[in-house]
Every structure is written in structure tokens, then in C-alpha cells.
Scaffold this active site. Structure first.
Site, PDB file in Angstrom:
ATOM      1  N   GLY A  50       0.813  -1.107  -0.027  1.00  0.00           N
ATOM      2  CA  GLY A  50      -0.087   0.216   0.000  1.00  0.00           C
ATOM      3  C   GLY A  50       0.714   1.359   0.007  1.00  0.00           C
ATOM      4  O   GLY A  50       1.977   1.251  -0.105  1.00  0.00           O
ATOM      5  N   LEU A  52       1.373   3.811   2.415  1.00  0.00           N
ATOM      6  CA  LEU A  52       2.346   4.071   3.427  1.00  0.00           C
ATOM      7  C   LEU A  52       3.242   2.836   3.589  1.00  0.00           C
ATOM      8  O   LEU A  52       4.436   3.114   4.107  1.00  0.00           O
ATOM      9  CB  LEU A  52       1.430   4.084   4.664  1.00  0.00           C
ATOM     10  CG  LEU A  52       2.381   4.828   5.989  1.00  0.00           C
ATOM     11  CD1 LEU A  52       3.025   5.964   5.616  1.00  0.00           C
ATOM     12  CD2 LEU A  52       1.249   4.630   7.116  1.00  0.00           C
ATOM     13  N   ASP A  76      -1.965 -12.294   4.946  1.00  0.00           N
ATOM     14  CA  ASP A  76      -3.188 -11.905   5.471  1.00  0.00           C
ATOM     15  C   ASP A  76      -3.604 -11.629   6.836  1.00  0.00           C
ATOM     16  O   ASP A  76      -3.419 -12.745   7.569  1.00  0.00           O
ATOM     17  CB  ASP A  76      -4.413 -12.577   5.104  1.00  0.00           C
ATOM     18  CG  ASP A  76      -5.706 -12.357   5.250  1.00  0.00           C
ATOM     19  OD1 ASP A  76      -6.015 -11.410   5.930  1.00  0.00           O
ATOM     20  OD2 ASP A  76      -6.668 -12.752   4.573  1.00  0.00           O
ATOM     21  N   ILE A  77      -3.517 -10.351   7.330  1.00  0.00           N
ATOM     22  CA  ILE A  77      -3.415 -10.327   8.847  1.00  0.00           C
ATOM     23  C   ILE A  77      -4.612 -10.826   9.638  1.00  0.00           C
ATOM     24  O   ILE A  77      -4.702 -10.785  10.657  1.00  0.00           O
ATOM     25  CB  ILE A  77      -3.369  -8.842   9.157  1.00  0.00           C
ATOM     26  CG1 ILE A  77      -4.479  -7.820   8.627  1.00  0.00           C
ATOM     27  CG2 ILE A  77      -2.016  -8.137   8.705  1.00  0.00           C
ATOM     28  CD1 ILE A  77      -4.465  -6.537   9.352  1.00  0.00           C
ATOM     29  N   ALA A 100      -4.833  -2.244   5.990  1.00  0.00           N
ATOM     30  CA  ALA A 100      -6.245  -1.705   6.320  1.00  0.00           C
ATOM     31  C   ALA A 100      -6.967  -1.738   5.172  1.00  0.00           C
ATOM     32  O   ALA A 100      -6.341  -1.933   3.882  1.00  0.00           O
ATOM     33  CB  ALA A 100      -6.079  -0.365   6.955  1.00  0.00           C
ATOM     34  N   ASP A 142      -7.693  10.026  10.907  1.00  0.00           N
ATOM     35  CA  ASP A 142      -8.658  11.342  11.573  1.00  0.00           C
ATOM     36  C   ASP A 142      -9.997  10.966  11.366  1.00  0.00           C
ATOM     37  O   ASP A 142     -10.876  11.778  12.172  1.00  0.00           O
ATOM     38  CB  ASP A 142      -8.140  12.474  10.772  1.00  0.00           C
ATOM     39  CG  ASP A 142      -8.183  12.263   9.150  1.00  0.00           C
ATOM     40  OD1 ASP A 142      -8.131  11.087   8.718  1.00  0.00           O
ATOM     41  OD2 ASP A 142      -8.567  13.350   8.391  1.00  0.00           O
ATOM     42  N   TYR A 165     -16.115   2.907   8.524  1.00  0.00           N
ATOM     43  CA  TYR A 165     -14.817   2.835   8.300  1.00  0.00           C
ATOM     44  C   TYR A 165     -14.213   3.527   9.830  1.00  0.00           C
ATOM     45  O   TYR A 165     -13.384   2.878  10.299  1.00  0.00           O
ATOM     46  CB  TYR A 165     -14.322   3.778   7.346  1.00  0.00           C
ATOM     47  CG  TYR A 165     -12.860   4.199   7.414  1.00  0.00           C
ATOM     48  CD1 TYR A 165     -11.832   3.066   6.916  1.00  0.00           C
ATOM     49  CD2 TYR A 165     -12.295   5.411   7.234  1.00  0.00           C
ATOM     50  CE1 TYR A 165     -10.607   3.287   6.976  1.00  0.00           C
ATOM     51  CE2 TYR A 165     -11.083   5.652   7.431  1.00  0.00           C
ATOM     52  CZ  TYR A 165     -10.013   4.701   6.964  1.00  0.00           C
ATOM     53  OH  TYR A 165      -8.908   5.157   7.208  1.00  0.00           O
ATOM     54  N   LYS A 169     -12.030   1.498  12.587  1.00  0.00           N
ATOM     55  CA  LYS A 169     -10.549   2.085  13.090  1.00  0.00           C
ATOM     56  C   LYS A 169     -10.527   2.309  14.344  1.00  0.00           C
ATOM     57  O   LYS A 169      -9.421   1.834  14.993  1.00  0.00           O
ATOM     58  CB  LYS A 169     -10.151   3.273  12.229  1.00  0.00           C
ATOM     59  CG  LYS A 169     -10.079   3.058  10.639  1.00  0.00           C
ATOM     60  CD  LYS A 169      -8.885   1.931  10.238  1.00  0.00           C
ATOM     61  CE  LYS A 169      -7.651   2.597  10.402  1.00  0.00           C
ATOM     62  NZ  LYS A 169      -6.671   1.690  10.061  1.00  0.00           N
ATOM     63  N   TRP A 190      -5.513  12.020   5.218  1.00  0.00           N
ATOM     64  CA  TRP A 190      -5.262  12.324   3.899  1.00  0.00           C
ATOM     65  C   TRP A 190      -3.987  12.189   3.219  1.00  0.00           C
ATOM     66  O   TRP A 190      -3.256  13.089   2.758  1.00  0.00           O
ATOM     67  CB  TRP A 190      -5.891  13.925   3.592  1.00  0.00           C
ATOM     68  CG  TRP A 190      -6.978  14.155   3.992  1.00  0.00           C
ATOM     69  CD1 TRP A 190      -8.091  13.394   4.598  1.00  0.00           C
ATOM     70  CD2 TRP A 190      -7.903  15.626   3.489  1.00  0.00           C
ATOM     71  NE1 TRP A 190      -9.234  13.991   4.684  1.00  0.00           N
ATOM     72  CE2 TRP A 190      -9.265  15.135   4.029  1.00  0.00           C
ATOM     73  CE3 TRP A 190      -7.565  16.619   2.814  1.00  0.00           C
ATOM     74  CZ2 TRP A 190     -10.222  16.363   3.943  1.00  0.00           C
ATOM     75  CZ3 TRP A 190      -8.475  17.760   2.815  1.00  0.00           C
ATOM     76  CH2 TRP A 190      -9.609  17.576   3.140  1.00  0.00           C
TER      77      TRP A 190
HETATM   78  N1  NAP Z   1      -5.032   6.779   2.540  1.00  0.00           N
HETATM   79  C1  NAP Z   1      -5.349   8.073   3.418  1.00  0.00           C
HETATM   80  O1  NAP Z   1      -5.797   9.011   3.092  1.00  0.00           O
HETATM   81  C2  NAP Z   1      -5.627   7.620   4.927  1.00  0.00           C
HETATM   82  C3  NAP Z   1      -5.916   8.681   5.913  1.00  0.00           C
HETATM   83  C4  NAP Z   1      -5.776   8.399   7.150  1.00  0.00           C
HETATM   84  C5  NAP Z   1      -5.286   7.223   7.676  1.00  0.00           C
HETATM   85  N2  NAP Z   1      -4.922   6.376   6.841  1.00  0.00           N
HETATM   86  C6  NAP Z   1      -4.586   4.973   7.529  1.00  0.00           C
HETATM   87  O2  NAP Z   1      -3.185   4.718   6.956  1.00  0.00           O
HETATM   88  C7  NAP Z   1      -2.845   3.331   6.877  1.00  0.00           C
HETATM   89  C8  NAP Z   1      -2.442   2.927   5.546  1.00  0.00           C
HETATM   90  O3  NAP Z   1      -3.173   3.585   4.344  1.00  0.00           O
HETATM   91  P1  NAP Z   1      -2.883   3.537   3.079  1.00  0.00           P
HETATM   92  O4  NAP Z   1      -3.361   4.758   2.430  1.00  0.00           O
HETATM   93  O5  NAP Z   1      -1.283   3.246   2.952  1.00  0.00           O
HETATM   94  O6  NAP Z   1      -3.819   2.430   2.410  1.00  0.00           O
HETATM   95  P2  NAP Z   1      -3.749   1.567   1.048  1.00  0.00           P
HETATM   96  O7  NAP Z   1      -2.720   2.226  -0.020  1.00  0.00           O
HETATM   97  O8  NAP Z   1      -4.953   0.903   0.786  1.00  0.00           O
HETATM   98  O9  NAP Z   1      -2.880   0.122   1.750  1.00  0.00           O
HETATM   99  C9  NAP Z   1      -3.344  -0.676   2.576  1.00  0.00           C
HETATM  100  C10 NAP Z   1      -2.825  -2.195   2.226  1.00  0.00           C
HETATM  101  O10 NAP Z   1      -3.487  -3.240   3.095  1.00  0.00           O
HETATM  102  C11 NAP Z   1      -3.620  -4.262   2.229  1.00  0.00           C
HETATM  103  N3  NAP Z   1      -4.477  -5.198   3.124  1.00  0.00           N
HETATM  104  C12 NAP Z   1      -6.183  -4.982   2.866  1.00  0.00           C
HETATM  105  N4  NAP Z   1      -6.376  -6.175   3.817  1.00  0.00           N
HETATM  106  C13 NAP Z   1      -5.363  -6.736   3.890  1.00  0.00           C
HETATM  107  C14 NAP Z   1      -5.293  -7.886   4.898  1.00  0.00           C
HETATM  108  N5  NAP Z   1      -6.209  -8.572   5.077  1.00  0.00           N
HETATM  109  N6  NAP Z   1      -4.214  -8.360   5.154  1.00  0.00           N
HETATM  110  C15 NAP Z   1      -3.118  -7.898   4.695  1.00  0.00           C
HETATM  111  N7  NAP Z   1      -3.075  -6.687   3.995  1.00  0.00           N
HETATM  112  C16 NAP Z   1      -4.435  -6.224   3.549  1.00  0.00           C
HETATM  113  C17 NAP Z   1      -4.211  -3.570   1.040  1.00  0.00           C
HETATM  114  O11 NAP Z   1      -3.840  -4.776   0.180  1.00  0.00           O
HETATM  115  P3  NAP Z   1      -4.876  -4.856  -1.284  1.00  0.00           P
HETATM  116  O12 NAP Z   1      -4.675  -3.414  -2.116  1.00  0.00           O
HETATM  117  O13 NAP Z   1      -4.295  -5.959  -2.124  1.00  0.00           O
HETATM  118  O14 NAP Z   1      -6.328  -4.927  -0.707  1.00  0.00           O
HETATM  119  C18 NAP Z   1      -3.147  -2.545   0.749  1.00  0.00           C
HETATM  120  O15 NAP Z   1      -2.093  -3.115   0.044  1.00  0.00           O
HETATM  121  C19 NAP Z   1      -4.348   2.794   6.933  1.00  0.00           C
HETATM  122  O16 NAP Z   1      -4.236   2.308   8.371  1.00  0.00           O
HETATM  123  C20 NAP Z   1      -5.410   3.766   6.907  1.00  0.00           C
HETATM  124  O17 NAP Z   1      -6.298   3.515   7.624  1.00  0.00           O
HETATM  125  C21 NAP Z   1      -5.082   6.447   5.391  1.00  0.00           C
END
Ligand code: NAP
Length: 320
Positions: A50, A52, A76-77, A100, A142, A165, A169, A190
Site C-alpha cells: 500500500g 504507506l 493476510d492479517i 487496512a 483522523d 470505516y 478503525k 489524507w
Molecule cells: N489513505 C489515506 O488517506 C489515509 C488517511 C488516514 C489514515 N490512513 C490509514 O493509513 C494506513 C495506510 O493506508 P494506505 O493509504 O497506505 O492504504 P492502502 O494504500 O490502501 O494500503 C493498505 C494495504 O493493506 C492491504 N490489505 C488489505 N487487507 C489486508 C489484509 N487482510 N491483510 C493484509 N493486508 C491487507 C491492501 O492490500 P490490497 O490493496 O491488495 O487489498 C493495501 O496494500 C491505514 O491504516 C489507513 O487507515 C490512510
């Protein structure tokens, strides 16, 4: 827990991405390596494909950690057996949970799925970390807040999520805290960065493709640059103070303002952005109005605020 014997790597591990040993270590016989240089600390990253997760892998690799990066296809977590096997094999000092689902609208109609990934998975990871004596970073959002506050949310504000969501969280944060005290819970907001699905990349791509762009004007938070967030997470772990952190870039903005700034920097400043209110988009999940956060704990620890998102955006746009 003993260090993994690589000759016994299972199919599960074969899809891992590991950082190689630094050259000065790889030429030494194994016994001498241990005598001459302190072994690097090992971090296992979940959700490593993902946005991050990729940045965490890059950051920890650059700063001398041995990194075991596991995308969903490798771990898979939500599978307790696989999690236990992975931790036993990687033998990490730290687990960084970047896995996530951030698909806010899908969560709204598929709560079981949302809670499985955002609550049960983190609970499994945290229990396993406690069992093996591993510290855990768990990333949150957030969207745990309802967005009705004027000004910045701090750790003293009580989460009151509007969406499934956000609720899932919050449940994940609680589950991690209940399972282990050796945790860093890091809320961010974001995220933008290279790779992954994020508004920053999408807005520039849409402009280049001539696709229509809408910018929400009545929702505010802090766009946060994933490489800066990763660097701060590493600093926090190095300080070793467990707790709840808010890690964002500096400066609140609306999506409209962010899109305007990104397109201007990308030389696409003439692109039309249609200003819209969130309600006009008919999305399933409600979004909080204002979720800009600041971090009381970072201030206490003397950590400087991260740079303004506009400064980070210059670096981001240079990748396009
Ligand atoms: N993006 C934002 O704007 C944002 C804002 C605030 C907080 N966050 C938090 O930041 C963190 C990282 O977000 P991100 O933006 O990096 O999200 P992301 O790009 O969607 O990455 C999340 C990764 O988790 C993987 N995943 C989903 N289900 C899973 C499972 N059961 N086991 C293992 N891996 C799994 C996804 O794989 P697949 O794609 O293959 O499903 C994806 O690669 C999350 O906790 C999110 O809640 C994000």
C-alpha cells in the site's frame, strides 16, 4: 524466539521482500558479523504494497533496518495462523501495521469486511506481538473524529466516528491497546504520495487525461505526505515512547485547495476544477467536516512539526 533459519523458508515467506545485508556485513562469515557490528533491528511491515507500507519499507531500509515487507498476497492479517508463522519466521523487533481498508464507502455497506481488516486483523497482530515480545506500530486515521470541532483535534478529544470505516478503525485502536502496552498508535490524515490510490496522484492523472475534476470545498483536514509520515514514525520508534500519536504534515486544507496547488505545481494550473460540496457527491459514507489534528505527545517529546503539505507537494509533483 530464535533468529530465522533461511534454509527452512516456507512458501509463505517466498513472496517476502527483504532488504539485503549491507555490503560490509555480507562479505563477513556469519559468526564474525555478530562480533564486529551490532545486528540491525528487524521490522516486519504488513500491508507493504500500500501507499504507506511502501514508504515505510523505503524509510526503514534507508535507515539501516532489516526489513521484511509483506504485502497482502504474502500475509493476510486476518489469519491468525499465518500471522504467528510470519512473526516466528521473521523474528522482528518491530511490526508496522500498514494493512487496512481505507475504502470508506465500501466499509459502509460491508461492515463485517471492514471490521475483519480494521479490527480483527490488528487484534491478531497485537496479540502475536505480545506473545513474541515485539513492539507494534498501528496506523489509524483522523476519521475517528466526527469533524464538528473548530480547530485542531488532539489526543484529548474523544473519538466519535461518523462512518463504519471510522468505527472499525477506533475498534482497531482499542484492540491493539488492549492486547499490548508496547504499541505506538499513529493517527494520520489524507495521505498522498507516489504509488497506491490517492487523491494526489489521481488529480494529476485526471488532468493529464482531460477527465473532469471535482474538488470538495467544505471538508478540511491536513494532507499528509507519506514519506514524511514514515520518517516521523521511524523517529517515534527510535525514541521508544509508547503511546497515541497524531502524525500529519502541517496546514489544514480542503481537497479543492489541495487539487489547485497540485495542478499549479504540475504545470496544469489552467485545468478546471469544479468546486463541489461533499453532500453533492451522494457518497454512501458520511465524511467528517474538519479533522485537522495536532499531536500533544510529539510536542512534549520535542519533535518539530512536519513540513507544510505545500512544501512536500513540490517534492511529490517532481515525481510526475
Ligand atoms: N489513505 C489515506 O488517506 C489515509 C488517511 C488516514 C489514515 N490512513 C490509514 O493509513 C494506513 C495506510 O493506508 P494506505 O493509504 O497506505 O492504504 P492502502 O494504500 O490502501 O494500503 C493498505 C494495504 O493493506 C492491504 N490489505 C488489505 N487487507 C489486508 C489484509 N487482510 N491483510 C493484509 N493486508 C491487507 C491492501 O492490500 P490490497 O490493496 O491488495 O487489498 C493495501 O496494500 C491505514 O491504516 C489507513 O487507515 C490512510
Amino acid at each position: 524466539m530464535t533468529r530465522p533459519d533461511n534454509s527452512h523458508k516456507s512458501g509463505l515467506e517466498s513472496t517476502l521482500i527483504e532488504t539485503p545485508l549491507p555490503p560490509e556485513l555480507s562479505t563477513l562469515p556469519a559468526a564474525d558479523r555478530e562480533l564486529s557490528v551490532a545486528a540491525p533491528r528487524t521490522a516486519l511491515i504488513t500491508g507493504a504494497a500500500g501507499l504507506l507500507g511502501c514508504e515505510m519499507k523505503a524509510r526503514l531500509g534507508e535507515t539501516g533496518w532489516r526489513v521484511v515487507a509483506m504485502p497482502r498476497t504474502a500475509l493476510d492479517i486476518t489469519s491468525e495462523d499465518d500471522v504467528l508463522r510470519a512473526i516466528e519466521a521473521a523474528c522482528p523487533d518491530l511490526l508496522v501495521n500498514c494493512a487496512a481498508t481505507a475504502d470508506v464507502d465500501r466499509c459502509e455497506v460491508d461492515a463485517d469486511w471492514a471490521y475483519a481488516i480494521n479490527e480483527r486483523g490488528p487484534a491478531i497482530l497485537a496479540r502475536a506481538c505480545r506473545q513474541f515480545g515485539v513492539e507494534i506500530v498501528h496506523v489509524s486515521t483522523d476519521y475517528v473524529f466526527d469533524g464538528s470541532k473548530e480547530g485542531f483535534y488532539t489526543q484529548e478529544d474523544v473519538p466519535q466516528p461518523l462512518s463504519v470505516y471510522g468505527q472499525s478503525k477506533v475498534a482497531g485502536e482499542v484492540a491493539v491497546r488492549e492486547a499490548t502496552s508496547r504499541c505506538y498508535i499513529v493517527r494520520t490524515s489524507w495521505l498522498f504520495g507516489v504509488g497506491g490510490k490517492n487523491f494526489g496522484s489521481r488529480v494529476i492523472q485526471n488532468a493529464r487525461d482531460g477527465a473532469p475534476i471535482k474538488g470538495v470545498t467544505d471538508q478540511t483536514s491536513i494532507p499528509s505526505y507519506a514519506p514524511d509520515v514514515s520518517a516521523r514514525i521511524e523517529e517515534i520508534v527510535t525514541l521508544g515512547v509508547h503511546g497515541l500519536y497524531h502524525v500529519t504534515s502541517t496546514g489544514p486544507a480542503s481537497w479543492f485547495e489541495f487539487a489547485r496547488a497540485a495542478l499549479a505545481l504540475a504545470g496544469l494550473g489552467d485545468t478546471e476544477i469544479e468546486p463541489v460540496r461533499r453532500g453533492e457527491l451522494n457518497q454512501r459514507a458520511p465524511r467528517p467536516h474538519n479533522t485537522a489534528m495536532k499531536c500533544l505527545l510529539s510536542e512534549k517529546l520535542g519533535l518539530e512539526p512536519l513540513r507544510h503539505w505545500r512544501d512536500a507537494l513540490v517534492e511529490f509533483v517532481a515525481h510526475y
